[in-house]
Design a protein around this motif. Structure first.
Motif, PDB file in Angstrom:
ATOM      1  N   GLN A  38       8.224 -11.326   8.223  1.00 21.38           N
ATOM      2  CA  GLN A  38       7.839 -11.349   6.819  1.00 21.38           C
ATOM      3  C   GLN A  38       7.209 -12.697   6.455  1.00 21.38           C
ATOM      4  O   GLN A  38       6.190 -12.744   5.758  1.00 21.38           O
ATOM      5  CB  GLN A  38       9.035 -11.071   5.913  1.00 21.38           C
TER       6      GLN A  38
ATOM      7  N   ASN B 290       8.913  -3.215   4.326  1.00 22.14           N
ATOM      8  CA  ASN B 290      10.296  -3.459   4.746  1.00 22.14           C
ATOM      9  C   ASN B 290      11.099  -2.169   4.626  1.00 22.14           C
ATOM     10  O   ASN B 290      11.689  -1.896   3.578  1.00 22.14           O
ATOM     11  CB  ASN B 290      10.937  -4.551   3.874  1.00 22.14           C
TER      12      ASN B 290
ATOM     13  N   ALA C 279       5.390  -7.744   0.222  1.00 25.61           N
ATOM     14  CA  ALA C 279       6.413  -7.129   1.072  1.00 25.61           C
ATOM     15  C   ALA C 279       6.948  -5.931   0.308  1.00 25.61           C
ATOM     16  O   ALA C 279       7.677  -6.086  -0.672  1.00 25.61           O
ATOM     17  CB  ALA C 279       7.523  -8.109   1.386  1.00 25.61           C
TER      18      ALA C 279
END
Length: 251
Positions: free
Chosen positions: A154, A175, A235
């Motif tokens: 990440q 994610n 993300a």
């Protein structure tokens, strides 16, 4: 959305099973020409080009990218999905295991992105999507090594986004929470009580079930597609609320 990827070429690592296969199939359904790189490409979805490649070997990666270019003449979207798991606390995994999992989960994404960048710079719709994990943002027991690699991935995503946005290359990551994949099924099969373990994994996610590979694929398709042109350095959690929600106990 069926034609969103029309004329584009996508590369998906770990594309012969689980989330990678779902991603490859979804991008193909939206009009992309898709190459799935895998150690064993036999299981790639229909209509997807399967290429044998090892993300821990730079020459293998470069040969696969060259084959994509030789086949279609361009590369627009890269999905770094290939990964391996690990269980245990920091006391449980050897140095060799740490190096191995980092080599696949983090440096593997570096190798693929590095080989793809010269071609992505020529694309009018260039994107890289890294498949990280809820383990990057939530402390999970017995996942020290795995979590460290996904946290690194990440962070790598954000750094790459900053480096390449002005070249016209968008970099984002997704994610996933605990997903219904062959790897998770193997973990369940090895548990002393698979049914109880499955119930615990379902309950750990606030929406009460495992994430599906298709749900992750839809998120990847959004991040990689031209319709998300202003989404950079994001993300995107697909985890049933696991990372962010704190529900009160039932009853």
């Amino acid at each position: 959305m069926s034609g969103e990827y029309e004329g584009l070429v996508a590369l998906v690592t770990g594309g012969a099973s689980g989330i990678g296969a779902a991603v490859a199939a979804e991008l193909a359904s939206r009009g992309a020409q898709v190459a799935a790189l895998d150690l064993d490409p036999a299981g790639v979805p229909d209509g997807v080009l399967g290429l044998k490649a090892d993300v821990t070997n730079d020459e293998s990666v470069r040969q696969a990218v060259d084959q994509v270019i030789a086949t279609w003449g361009r590369l627009d979207v890269v999905v770094n999905n290939a990964g391996i798991g690990a269980q245990g606390t920091v006391s449980d995994n050897s140095d060799e295991q740490w190096h191995q999992v980092y080599d696949v989960n983090v440096v593997g994404a570096v190798r693929v992105s590095r080989a793809a960048l010269p071609h992505l710079r020529k694309s009018p719709a260039a994107a890289i999507v890294n498949v990280a994990s809820v383990a990057a943002t939530a402390g999970l027991p017995q996942r020290a090594l795995y979590s460290a690699t996904k946290g690194a991935l990440q962070s790598l995503t954000m750094a790459m986004a900053a480096d390449h946005v002005r070249e016209g290359i968008r970099v984002n990551c997704v994610n996933p929470g605990t997903a219904e994949t062959p790897w998770v099924q193997r973990l369940l099969d090895s548990a002393p009580d698979p049914q109880a373990e499955r119930a615990a994994l379902d309950a750990r996610q606030p929406h009460g079930r495992l994430v599906t590979a298709q749900e992750v694929a839809l998120a990847v398709a959004y991040l990689g597609g031209p319709n998300s042109g202003s989404t950079v350095g994001a993300a995107l959690a697909v985890d049933g609320g696991m990372a962010g929600l704190r529900l009160r106990p039932v009853g």
